[in-house]
Design a protein around this motif. Structure first.
Motif, PDB file in Angstrom:
ATOM      1  N   PRO A   1       4.356   7.732  -4.328  1.00 34.04           N
ATOM      2  CA  PRO A   1       5.398   7.427  -4.023  1.00 34.04           C
ATOM      3  C   PRO A   1       4.835   7.594  -2.710  1.00 34.04           C
ATOM      4  CG  PRO A   1       5.807  10.022  -4.596  1.00 34.04           C
ATOM      5  CD  PRO A   1       4.524   9.322  -5.011  1.00 34.04           C
ATOM      6  N   HIS A   2       5.725   7.220  -1.821  1.00 37.56           N
ATOM      7  CA  HIS A   2       5.064   6.981  -0.376  1.00 37.56           C
ATOM      8  C   HIS A   2       5.319   7.998   0.220  1.00 37.56           C
ATOM      9  CE1 HIS A   2       5.105   2.724  -0.499  1.00 37.56           C
ATOM     10  NE2 HIS A   2       6.309   2.526  -0.929  1.00 37.56           N
ATOM     11  N   VAL A   3       4.255   8.421   1.693  1.00 40.68           N
ATOM     12  CA  VAL A   3       4.881   9.729   1.520  1.00 40.68           C
ATOM     13  C   VAL A   3       4.584   9.487   3.913  1.00 40.68           C
ATOM     14  CG1 VAL A   3       3.183  12.579   2.122  1.00 40.68           C
ATOM     15  CG2 VAL A   3       3.757  11.129   0.119  1.00 40.68           C
ATOM     16  N   LEU A   4       5.474  10.333   3.855  1.00 34.52           N
ATOM     17  CA  LEU A   4       5.331  11.225   6.095  1.00 34.52           C
ATOM     18  C   LEU A   4       5.238  12.662   6.239  1.00 34.52           C
ATOM     19  CD1 LEU A   4       6.103   9.037   8.168  1.00 34.52           C
ATOM     20  CD2 LEU A   4       8.920   9.962   7.345  1.00 34.52           C
ATOM     21  N   VAL A   5       4.424  12.683   6.332  1.00 34.05           N
ATOM     22  CA  VAL A   5       4.647  14.703   6.513  1.00 34.05           C
ATOM     23  C   VAL A   5       5.041  14.281   8.066  1.00 34.05           C
ATOM     24  CG1 VAL A   5       2.641  15.467   6.903  1.00 34.05           C
ATOM     25  CG2 VAL A   5       2.883  14.738   5.537  1.00 34.05           C
TER      26      VAL A   5
ATOM     27  N   ARG B   1       1.022  -1.155   0.077  1.00 33.43           N
ATOM     28  CA  ARG B   1      -0.370  -0.061   0.299  1.00 33.43           C
ATOM     29  C   ARG B   1       0.338   1.313  -0.229  1.00 33.43           C
ATOM     30  NH1 ARG B   1      -2.436   1.294   4.384  1.00 33.43           N
ATOM     31  NH2 ARG B   1      -1.555   0.580   6.131  1.00 33.43           N
ATOM     32  N   GLN B   2       0.472   2.482  -1.094  1.00 31.49           N
ATOM     33  CA  GLN B   2       1.382   3.797  -0.378  1.00 31.49           C
ATOM     34  C   GLN B   2       1.612   4.244   0.581  1.00 31.49           C
ATOM     35  OE1 GLN B   2      -0.691   7.236  -1.457  1.00 31.49           O
ATOM     36  NE2 GLN B   2       0.690   8.096  -1.423  1.00 31.49           N
ATOM     37  N   MET B   3       2.299   4.642   1.657  1.00 29.85           N
ATOM     38  CA  MET B   3       2.223   4.920   2.727  1.00 29.85           C
ATOM     39  C   MET B   3       1.673   6.152   2.714  1.00 29.85           C
ATOM     40  SD  MET B   3       5.119   5.399   5.605  1.00 29.85           S
ATOM     41  CE  MET B   3       6.499   6.090   4.709  1.00 29.85           C
ATOM     42  N   ASN B   4       0.996   7.227   3.675  1.00 28.85           N
ATOM     43  CA  ASN B   4       0.788   7.900   4.077  1.00 28.85           C
ATOM     44  C   ASN B   4       0.663   7.873   5.448  1.00 28.85           C
ATOM     45  OD1 ASN B   4      -0.332   9.905   1.907  1.00 28.85           O
ATOM     46  ND2 ASN B   4      -1.961   8.323   1.280  1.00 28.85           N
TER      47      ASN B   4
END
Length: 699
Positions: free
Chosen positions: A419-423, A289-292
């Motif tokens: 892309p994988h997203v880290l906020v 899964r795409q990381m959010n």
């Protein structure tokens, strides 16, 4: 029935074209339905009459029935008079007081006539007293019918045009009487039954005219839940669609880059919290899964290190990574931090901001496109169309509230799959708010400081004790430390505040003649600001005199004192952010909140919370309760695309959780939103999405 609710408000008895205009402009009420959901803000029990000997000053509003015995007039200075009526009901005597309109009062109310007096009792000169009471002839009293009287918020403009809370109440009464059929339900019956909720028709009628508190509370719970539930259903549906639609890149390899960094370059051992967050990220990027993910942690908790290690996992799997910061100063700081962490590792890291121009810019763009540049650090310049990656697999976004959902979505177009997203955010967000503002993100929390960091000691000092405070600052400076002194800067009084800053700077130069001072404020050009920050960073100056522009700014481990002047003018999260500027080295650091002696109760609470705790989450919860979600630092309605009319995220945390759980259950049961048993919910969600509320922004 839903047809009548969409009727133009002008056609309700008592409105007409003039009132329609006021209701439209001042309260956003355009239809019958809008008026029905314009809820009272308080209720007053008018269901019983009290006798004077039953009164106490703790009571809220009361009604007393009796006669005026006599009037007395007292001079009040400035040619104004205070009129006092002595009023008796046969069980005692009380006073009714007016501070203006004395002539009108004496002409209107007659001695010996029976009246019903309504207001809040207080004690003055040993006698009960009601100031500016409502007075009605006894013939107009309808006790049983009235029950609890609703009060509605109105604006100054409305009051000037004679439209008071009472006027709105009469219009609402006309509307409720006009609704002969049941108001349509928005939730299935079995759901109402399992959650023990009142039906919508009853709730909407009772919220305006409750007979007692118990009934009112049930109506409130029903309407609050409904409001929160549809917000959560929208978010959960969006996140579920997103997960089904987009595959994530699978990073199942931990290779030489990550291991080389971990074993040879890690500056200190990771805290348990950092390890936990890395495990959560690892599970995301292996899942398909795409990381959010939203990474919350106080200033100095080591978020950047975790972000770097997440980027190294992408590099080990043959992908590029990028980190976006809200300002050029922060981007440059990230670049320096990352290069400092990595030392001589064979990984290419470059900067892309507005400052990078010409040949250098072209070189960065070319190396990104051919894949030889592995980590890009930049501002929102990164999402410009001219920026092309060979294989972007991981994006870190710093300080989420500066980047909207639309900007995050733009990043997805930089790659075949998103892309994988880290906020990352240093503004701790209470769970209930995070669930609503960032509902499509999974949340990770770093809740401990790296080893060797001492919590900042926070103290409250009154502005009459500045000489002693200067003595303490001098002792720190003599030990080789540095200090920040922050002046408030509020837009409305900017000129005055800047003058205070200039005057304050001069006074501080005289108070500390043996030390060098820097000065930074928002009106300076970025280059000047940057130069002053650099002087402070390199210890050429010992005191940084600044406005809040240093909230997000340079990391100065040697600074051990933060003095915030006029601290009563700052919000809690702002104070907490400023405090986070110190305590970054191994030395004990101090934050001094300087205020005047005159403080409101709310301000006193804020100052006490700051002195009691360094826990950003406790502070954020308190901030949410004191200020409400609309003004929370950083969220500033940017995430609140919807207007909550009755629910309050700060105070209704349990309902937010319940709404979230219920929405989750329904989406798991009906991921494609097609099942007949939930048809009512999907219909209502479609209706809400057609309103002028920006529902897309909620997700």
């Amino acid at each position: 029935m839903s047809g009548i609710l969409s009727q133009d408000i002008m056609y309700l008895t008592g409105v007409g074209p003039n009132r329609k205009k006021i209701l439209n402009e001042e309260l956003g009420i355009f239809t019958f339905g809008d008026l029905l959901t314009y809820y009272p803000y308080k209720y007053v029990d008018r269901s019983r009459i009290y006798t004077i000997d039953e009164l106490s000053s703790e009571m809220p509003y009361v009604q007393v029935c009796g006669r005026i015995l006599s009037f007395e007039t007292f001079e009040n200075g400035y040619r104004r008079e205070r009129v006092v009526a002595h009023f008796s009901d046969g069980h005692g005597v009380m006073d009714l007081t007016w501070f203006n309109g004395g002539k009108h009062i004496r002409q209107t109310y007659k001695l010996g006539t029976e009246y019903v007096v309504f207001g809040k009792p207080t004690v003055f000169n040993g006698r009960y007293n009601i100031v500016h009471p409502d007075i009605d002839p006894v013939s107009e009293l309808q006790l049983n019918d009235m029950g609890m009287q609703p009060y509605y918020n109105t604006t100054e403009k409305m009051k000037k045009r004679g439209m008071t809370s009472r006027s709105i109440e009469k219009l609402t009464k006309n509307l409720v009487e006009k609704l002969s059929e049941k108001i349509p339900e928005t939730m299935p019956e079995d759901m109402l039954a399992s959650l023990h909720l009142m039906d919508r028709d009853t709730a909407l009628r009772i919220i305006h005219y409750p007979h007692n508190n118990k009934e009112l509370e049930r109506a409130r719970v029903r309407l609050k839940f409904e409001e929160l539930f549809f917000v959560q259903l929208n978010i959960v549906r969006y996140a579920s669609d997103h997960r089904r639609k987009y595959r994530g890149y699978i990073f199942n390899r931990i290779g030489d880059v990550f291991n080389g960094f971990y074993h040879q370059h890690l500056p200190f051992s990771l805290t348990e919290a950092q390890k936990r967050v890395l495990r959560e990220i690892r599970m995301d990027v292996c899942s398909g899964r795409q990381m959010n993910r939203l990474l919350q942690g106080d200033v100095g908790s080591g978020k950047t290190l975790v972000a770097l290690m997440a980027m190294l996992i992408a590099l080990d799997n043959g992908f590029q990574a990028c980190i976006m910061a809200p300002t050029e100063i922060l981007a440059e700081q990230h670049l320096a931090t990352i290069r400092g962490f990595m030392g001589d590792m064979d990984v290419r890291v470059e900067l892309l901001t507005g400052v990078v121009k010409g040949k250098k810019r072209q070189e960065v763009l070319d190396c990104l496109a051919d894949g030889s540049l592995q980590i890009l650090v930049g501002t929102h310049a990164v999402i410009e169309d001219s920026v092309r990656f060979a294989r972007l697999g991981m994006v870190i976004v710093d300080e989420q509230h500066r980047f909207g959902v639309a900007q995050r979505a733009k990043l997805w177009t930089k790659s075949e799959n998103p892309p994988h997203v880290l906020v990352m955010t240093a503004t701790p967000i209470p769970r209930t708010l995070a669930m609503t503002l960032y509902g499509d993100l999974d949340v990770s929390i770093i809740d401990e400081l790296p080893p060797g960091r001492k919590p900042v000691v926070t103290q409250h000092v009154f502005d009459t004790h500045l000489p002693a405070l200067y003595g303490s600052i001098r002792r720190q400076l003599n030990q080789g430390r540095q200090a920040y002194i922050v002046f408030p800067l509020i837009e409305e009084s900017e000129k005055m505040d800047l003058k205070n800053l200039e005057d304050g700077y001069e006074a501080l130069r005289q108070a500390f003649p043996e030390f060098q001072l820097s000065k930074v404020h928002g009106r300076m050009k970025p280059k000047e600001k940057e130069a002053e920050m650099q002087r402070f960073l390199h210890r050429e100056t010992q005191i940084m005199v600044a406005t809040t522009v240093i909230e997000v700014g340079v990391n100065v481990p040697n600074a051990s004192v933060m003095v915030i002047l006029d601290a009563q003018r700052f919000g809690l999260s702002q104070l907490h952010q400023l405090r986070g500027r110190v305590g970054r080295g191994a030395d004990q650091s101090y934050c001094i909140l300087v205020t005047t002696h005159k403080l409101t109760d709310d301000t006193r609470k804020r100052i006490n919370i700051m002195c009691d705790t360094n826990d950003g989450f406790r502070i954020a919860e308190a901030d949410l309760k004191l200020r409400g979600p609309g003004d929370l630092e950083g969220t500033q309605q940017s995430g609140m695309a919807f207007d909550l009319k009755i629910a309050d995220i700060a105070r209704d945390g349990q309902l937010v959780q319940l709404a979230r759980d219920e929405a989750q259950r329904i989406i798991e049961d009906d991921p494609e939103c097609k099942k007949e048993r939930y048809a009512l919910l999907w219909k209502r969600l479609r209706e809400l999405r057609q309103t002028d509320i920006n529902w897309a922004a909620i997700s």
